[in-house]
Scaffold this active site. Sequence first.
Site, short mmCIF file in Angstrom:
data_model
loop_
_atom_site.label_atom_id
_atom_site.label_comp_id
_atom_site.label_asym_id
_atom_site.label_seq_id
_atom_site.Cartn_x
_atom_site.Cartn_y
_atom_site.Cartn_z
N HIS A 13 0.83 -1.21 0.00
CA HIS A 13 0.00 0.00 0.00
C HIS A 13 0.87 1.25 0.00
O HIS A 13 0.57 2.22 0.69
CB HIS A 13 -0.99 -0.01 1.18
N ASP A 32 2.52 1.89 -3.32
CA ASP A 32 2.79 2.19 -4.74
C ASP A 32 2.03 3.42 -5.21
O ASP A 32 2.56 4.26 -5.92
CB ASP A 32 2.55 0.98 -5.66
N SER A 34 -6.57 -14.04 -4.59
CA SER A 34 -5.56 -14.54 -3.67
C SER A 34 -4.55 -13.48 -3.25
O SER A 34 -3.66 -13.75 -2.45
CB SER A 34 -4.79 -15.68 -4.35
N GLY A 35 -4.67 -12.29 -3.81
CA GLY A 35 -3.65 -11.27 -3.53
C GLY A 35 -2.37 -11.52 -4.32
O GLY A 35 -1.34 -10.92 -4.05
N SER A 90 -5.74 -10.68 -11.62
CA SER A 90 -6.31 -9.72 -12.58
C SER A 90 -5.22 -9.06 -13.41
O SER A 90 -5.37 -8.92 -14.62
CB SER A 90 -7.21 -8.70 -11.89
N GLU A 93 -7.64 -1.61 -15.35
CA GLU A 93 -8.09 -1.95 -13.99
C GLU A 93 -8.78 -0.73 -13.35
O GLU A 93 -9.82 -0.86 -12.70
CB GLU A 93 -6.87 -2.37 -13.15
N ASP A 96 1.32 -4.19 -9.55
CA ASP A 96 0.94 -5.52 -10.01
C ASP A 96 1.19 -5.69 -11.52
O ASP A 96 1.75 -6.69 -11.96
CB ASP A 96 -0.54 -5.79 -9.72
C1 GLA Z 1 -3.24 -4.18 -4.94
C2 GLA Z 1 -3.03 -3.08 -5.99
C3 GLA Z 1 -1.57 -2.60 -6.00
C4 GLA Z 1 -1.06 -2.29 -4.60
C5 GLA Z 1 -1.41 -3.40 -3.62
C6 GLA Z 1 -1.07 -3.04 -2.20
O1 GLA Z 1 -2.59 -5.34 -5.29
O2 GLA Z 1 -3.39 -3.52 -7.28
O3 GLA Z 1 -1.44 -1.51 -6.87
O4 GLA Z 1 -1.56 -1.05 -4.18
O5 GLA Z 1 -2.79 -3.74 -3.67
O6 GLA Z 1 0.29 -2.88 -2.05
#
Ligand code: GLA
Length: 374
Positions: A23, A25, A111-112, A116, A148, A160
């Site tokens: 959190h 970027d 899943s983090g 996507s 996105e 990402d």
């Molecule tokens: C998601 C967002 C990223 C980043 C993360 C947290 O994956 O797509 O841009 O902000 O959360 O680090």
Amino acid sequence: MVNEKEYTWKVSAAGRVNIIGEHVDYCGGKVFPAALSMRNTVYVRPNGTNTIRLRWTTLPDEVTLDLNALEKYRDIPYGNYQAGSALLWRNAGHKLVGCDMVQDCTVPFGSGLSSSAAIEVSTIAALATAAGEKIDPVEIALTAQKAEREYAGVNCGIMDQYASACGKKGHAMLLDCKTLSCEYVPVALGDCVFVIANCNKPHSLADSKYNERRAETDEALATLQQAADISCLADLTPQTFAQCGYLLSGKIYDRARHVVEECDRVRKAEQAMKSGDTALLGQLLNASHASLRDLYEVTGKELDALAAAAQSHPACLGSRMTGGGFGGCTISLVQKEGVKDFIAYVGKKYEASTYFSASFYDTDIADGIVVEKL
Ligand code: GLA
């Protein structure tokens, strides 16, 4: 199964794990992700029509996207990411050719680990390849991020999509999200490895909360700019924040403090990785999780239980949630010889405290976009 002989190209893009720098970027910070061998693969062939015909290896659905009406697929359950990616790619001035695509995603959804981004980036790379264009991974990442934001409605940062497109086998990426300069750092962990575990809690609230956190950091920045000459929160160090932080209060203060301290942890993690100091890296992972739990409030009961279970195992040097949060995965730094016991122990302990059962993934650090002629 896909019969490769029926297609012209095989184009894939990676899922990613973020080692640290969560959190930050969208606050202009540096992040430290790595691309994974879990990925979305697109088998593609031009079809001479004005449509993209989409199929999946894991779904019975078939979807036809009309290239002249790409706006209208925002709310369909499957195919919306592909439609948004195609639309934004064309809006950036590229030609679209009609094609058939089969998509094979090995990144678990929600899943983090950026399923996507892997879908968006690989779809654009496949469309560019089908149109005979040379791949520019950074341009594709930026367009995928736009898809996105503008099509899927998640106001995400660049981490990402950049990791998915530009990753490098065996390397983590120290990506400066303000300048987009990227340093590839070999992942050398000595007698340790990273273990990725999924808490398997669906994270449906993630998108709205995500946009809320962004708004809170924007608010913090606007207030701090009255006293400090900064263009983003990441411009602050813990020392300079100590001088102007009094302007903020309550949750807004906590959010900004997380960003400033997490950016500082990334600087330390860079040194730890480069010098092979796994003990320090582990401590930084633990501190990052605590901050995401207490100051940024993006973890939740399940991720907290999973990270705590991991941290309590003797072979574990550190553990934290990875990605957007509210569900999804943790990344843990674990001594190789203890991994088997770690997985058994954490799986059991997590299940006993939450009634969810965790999944553990065997995955490598891999390249971003890969294009293969079939
Ligand atoms: C998601 C967002 C990223 C980043 C993360 C947290 O994956 O797509 O841009 O902000 O959360 O680090």
